[in-house]
Write a protein that holds these residues in place. Structure first.
Motif, PDB file in Angstrom:
ATOM      1  N   LYS A  54      15.018  -2.094 -30.625  1.00 50.44           N
ATOM      2  CA  LYS A  54      15.065  -2.164 -29.163  1.00 50.44           C
ATOM      3  C   LYS A  54      16.417  -1.711 -28.623  1.00 50.44           C
ATOM      4  N   THR A  55      17.487  -2.297 -29.203  1.00 47.36           N
ATOM      5  CA  THR A  55      18.828  -1.951 -28.737  1.00 47.36           C
ATOM      6  C   THR A  55      19.100  -0.466 -28.960  1.00 47.36           C
ATOM      7  N   THR A  56      18.682   0.015 -30.113  1.00 49.24           N
ATOM      8  CA  THR A  56      18.894   1.434 -30.411  1.00 49.24           C
ATOM      9  C   THR A  56      18.226   2.305 -29.354  1.00 49.24           C
ATOM     10  N   MET A 169      19.081  -3.675 -19.452  1.00 48.44           N
ATOM     11  CA  MET A 169      19.580  -5.010 -19.799  1.00 48.44           C
ATOM     12  C   MET A 169      19.202  -5.320 -21.234  1.00 48.44           C
ATOM     13  N   ASP A 170      20.220  -5.615 -22.042  1.00 47.75           N
ATOM     14  CA  ASP A 170      19.982  -5.900 -23.457  1.00 47.75           C
ATOM     15  C   ASP A 170      20.148  -7.387 -23.709  1.00 47.75           C
ATOM     16  N   GLU A 171      19.070  -8.080 -23.799  1.00 45.19           N
ATOM     17  CA  GLU A 171      19.064  -9.530 -23.986  1.00 45.19           C
ATOM     18  C   GLU A 171      20.121 -10.205 -23.125  1.00 45.19           C
ATOM     19  N   PRO A 172      20.057 -10.018 -21.829  1.00 48.81           N
ATOM     20  CA  PRO A 172      21.141 -10.511 -20.976  1.00 48.81           C
ATOM     21  C   PRO A 172      21.181 -12.027 -20.888  1.00 48.81           C
TER      22      PRO A 172
HETATM   23 MG   LIG Z   1      19.468  -5.876 -30.139  1.00 47.99          MG
END
Ligand SMILES: [Mg+2]
Ligand SMILES: Nc1ncnc2c1ncn2[C@@H]1O[C@H](COP(=O)(O)OP(=O)(O)O)[C@@H](O)[C@H]1O
Lengths: 370, 416
Positions: A54-56, A169-172
């Motif tokens: 996901k982050t990638t 938003m990355d796991e904010p």
């Molecule tokens: Mg991640």
């Protein structure tokens, strides 16, 4: 917001991943052939376990990682060679990444100063952004002097203050406690609806995804397993992984013994034949996993009212306030869970009692056997 | 309800809660104290006492007071306007006779020689001759033996000796001394070298600190951002100087930088220069060698701070629209300041005390304060001067540290 409605025309796609692959080490693909379109104004969530890419994916969209293959379009334009600071994408990081040596106001002024905005305009925008996240009085503080929730809101304000069309938003909310997290989910949703920005949101928390999103893309091992609105995803999971990941379900492994249009008959060892909806089965004789939501199982049904009826023994009863969680032993499977509403009219069950259970064909989905 | 009960009535045994807490805390404090006690004693005996004793030497000198007790007693009455009277000369002769018998005349002469060059031989001569004198008048006899005893400045010097405390050494260290009438005057040019030495010490230290920062910062950045496999190797190369003796490294620089050393030969072979450049036994050599030694001291604190700066800060800045350089300068660099301050302070203070390296690779004009301290301690046996120079260096360092603390705040530093 009706996510699927928005996506009816692919020309309207604001963000488009087409055939994107990513590998860090030249061996394993972290993202495998990703095709994804995000509509203008949509709230799209990437949901998946840790390490699913996901982050990638988000970093490739933000410009911090380059796709190994494929291309990403933003507003119809390929952005593969555009550096991150030219993309005009707001971003909220999991640890907020507020600049510790600047005050809240200076943090918010940063993107405006870079864009060489006038003093009055800068001031007005900062004020508006701080008011939006209800932190009007905290402009002079340093991030270190704020609580986690406040820092989160400053990070949100900073990502929005320069008026980006797209916010990532990355796991904010990952670092907040449960209550604050639920509050912030609603807050972000409100801001999204007020501003009409497009949000691509990453989380591994399925409740969060269900609460906030127009559509959810469920990731696993670099592949989107299913892309659908929350209701669709919960009610009609297309694979065993999605059924397992979103909400609770009872899994029964078996073999398809007969196909009948949309339905099929599955033989579960030790239980018997079950009538199920053939969602993702490969044909007669092939293994399958049946997915059955605990709240769709009925206790002691009227004989003949349901196609699937089996006898079971109550192993455990747990009272959880709004519902009663009952673990049953069904022909040797002792992890069969049933949720019963704890309001009046409930069949009272005692541990050790012999009962019958039953369910509808369409509530029992025959999925792939991983 | 339960809490109120506890708060008001105390523990079940009846002892008030705050007393109980204090007792527990006292026990913990005692334990902590016992843990640090050995180190505390070591520092006290091995560090604080010797330094205190040394600093005391800078202002304490009772040579004349102990070696010429009669003269000093007699002189305490003397006003200092004219030459002393007969009685004082009688006391002088008695003291000189004693000093000749006890072979302390040289010590007296040496002490007087500090302030009045050339008096050593005269004092020894006077002592020898005075030991033969039997009767007065002593005044004429002494002036006859040596014109020294007819000089007003000599007697003023003796008068200053009546006190066990002196500011002579401290004054000399900042290029002042006493004139003939005990007034403070600037030292003559041939003696006035110490201000220059202090300034030189300061400028060499600042130069070395600046060069280590310029060289160390990019390497620290690389170390902190590289994947750990390659950064480990680089790290070993950085700390390698730590594992080699300082003397070996300094000599290695002599080998490299000397007239027909590797560097000159290479440059000539490459036709960069036609004549060997003067690279050693001067300021260049001093700064090169010191920079090499000090580099890890500046670099490591910066590195350790950089290691804690998450790369997401720069990413956030980039996503907010900042170009790579702007993001680095406005977001990354300010966060490295505590490390820069710590590394530079460490290197600067260590540089102030350099002694071996300038002695080996520097020229005469590159010797720093510590060389003079060593010179006065080992060669001249003038501990007063050595102590005074040391005391001034220490004070200057503490002042710098203090003002630095006011400016930056030492609590914000990160040493490792
Ligand atoms: Mg991640
Ligand atoms: N910078 C990187 N270098 C090498 N591998 C990485 C890097 N970032 C992530 N990975 C790997 O890629 C995979 C996916 O990671 P990520 O996109 O962070 O997943 P998620 O955000 O879904 O948890 C993981 O196996 C992770 O170890």
């Amino acid at each position: 917001m009706e996510g699927r409605g928005l996506m009816s025309s692919t020309n309207d796609a604001f963000v488009e991943f087409s055939g994107v692959q990513k590998t860090y080490d030249g061996e394993a693909l972290v993202v495998k052939n990703l095709n994804l379109e995000v509509a203008r104004g949509e709230f799209l969530t990437m949901l998946g376990p840790s390490g699913s890419g996901k982050t990638t994916t988000l970093m490739m969209l933000a410009g911090f990682e380059a796709p190994t293959h494929g291309s990403i379009l933003l507003g119809g334009r390929a952005i593969d060679n555009m550096p991150p600071h030219k993309r005009d994408i707001g971003m909220v990081f999991q640890n907020y990444a507020l600049f510790p040596h600047m005050t809240v106001e200076e943090n918010l002024a940063f993107p405006l100063r870079v864009r060489k905005l006038g003093k009055a305009d800068t001031h007005a925008r900062i004020k508006r952004a701080l008011d939006m996240v209800r932190l009007g009085a905290y402009g002079g503080r340093r991030p270190g002097q704020l609580s986690g929730g406040q820092q989160q809101r400053v990070a949100l304000a900073r990502a929005l203050v320069f008026g980006p069309k797209l916010v990532l938003m990355d796991e904010p909310l990952g670092a907040l406690d449960k209550q604050l997290r639920e509050h912030m989910q609603l807050e972000i949703k409100r801001i999204h609806e007020n501003l009409g920005v497009t949000i691509v949101y990453v989380t591994h928390d399925q409740v969060e995804a269900l609460t906030m999103s127009d559509r959810i893309a469920v990731f696993n091992e670099g592949v989107i397993q299913q892309l659908a609105a929350p209701v669709e995803l919960y009610e009609r999971p297309q694979s065993a992984f999605v059924a397992q990941f979103i909400g609770e379900n009872n899994r029964l492994r078996g073999k398809v013994v007969a196909m009948n249009g949309a339905d099929c008959k599955v033989e579960i060892p030790g239980v018997g034949n079950v009538h199920a909806l053939a969602v993702k089965v490969e044909g007669v004789g092939q293994p399958t996993v049946l997915s059955l939501r605990p709240e769709r199982v009925r206790l002691n049904p009227t004989p003949g009212s349901l196609p699937n009826v089996f006898s079971a023994q109550v192993a455990e009863v747990i009272y959880l306030g709004d519902h009663v969680r009952t673990r049953l032993s069904v022909c040797g499977h002792d992890d069969f869970v049933v949720k019963l509403p704890s309001s009046e009219g409930v069949v009272q069950v005692e541990p050790g009692a012999a009962i019958t259970i039953g369910w509808n064909t369409e509530d029992c989905r025959a999925l792939d056997a991983p | 309800m339960a809490t109120t009960a506890v708060r008001s009535t105390g523990s079940p045994k009846g002892m008030p809660l705050h007393l109980k807490l204090r007792r527990v805390e006292r026990r913990q404090k005692l334990k902590a104290f016992i843990l640090v006690l050995p180190l505390l004693l070591f520092i006290l005996i091995g560090f604080v006492l010797p330094i205190g004793r040394m600093l005391f030497n800078a202002i304490h000198d009772h040579t004349l007071l102990t070696l010429m007790p009669r003269t000093m007693t007699a002189l305490s009455e003397w006003e200092g306007r004219d030459l002393p009277d007969e009685a004082i000369y009688a006391a002088l002769i008695a003291d000189l006779k004693d000093s000749w018998a006890q072979k302390t005349a040289t010590a007296i002469g040496k002490r007087m020689n500090y302030e009045l060059p050339g008096s050593l031989s005269q004092v020894v001569l006077s002592a020898r001759k005075a030991s033969l004198l039997t009767s007065g008048p002593y005044k004429e006899a002494m002036i006859e033996i040596s014109p020294l005893w007819g000089r007003q400045d000599v007697w003023n010097l003796m008068k200053r000796g009546t006190s066990a405390y002196t500011d002579y050494y401290l004054l000399r260290s900042i290029d002042y001394q006493y004139g003939p009438d005990s007034q403070i005057v600037a030292s003559p040019p041939e003696n006035a070298i110490f201000r220059g030495v202090f300034l030189r010490t300061l400028s060499i230290s600042i130069s070395v600190t600046a060069v280590t920062l310029l060289l160390g910062f990019p390497v620290a950045y690389l170390l902190a951002t590289l994947p750990s496999r390659s950064s480990n190797l680089l790290m070993i190369m950085v700390v390698l100087p730590f594992w080699t003796s300082l003397l070996v490294r300094t000599i290695a620089w002599v080998v490299l930088l000397q007239q027909h050393g590797v560097v000159n030969e290479t440059l000539i072979a490459l036709h960069v220069i036609s004549q060997p450049a003067e690279l050693v036994y001067n300021r260049v050599g001093t700064i090169v060698a010191m920079t090499h030694i000090q580099l890890p001291f500046t670099l490591l604190p910066i590195y350790s701070v950089m290691k804690t700066i998450s790369p997401t800060y720069v990413r956030a800045a980039r996503s907010l629209g900042a170009g790579p350089f702007y993001a680095f300068w406005k977001v990354y660099f300010p966060q490295t300041l505590p490390g820069i301050a710590a590394g530079c302070l460490l290197t600067f203070i260590l540089c102030l005390g350099y002694y071996i390296t300038p002695a080996l690779v520097g020229g005469a004009a590159d010797q720093m304060v510590s060389s003079f301290v060593a010179y006065y301690t080992n060669e001249e046996l003038n501990w007063g001067m050595a102590s005074a120079l040391g005391a001034i260096l220490l004070t200057a360092t503490l002042l710098l540290y203090y003002s630095f603390n006011k400016l930056v705040g030492v609590d914000r530093l990160k040493m490792g």
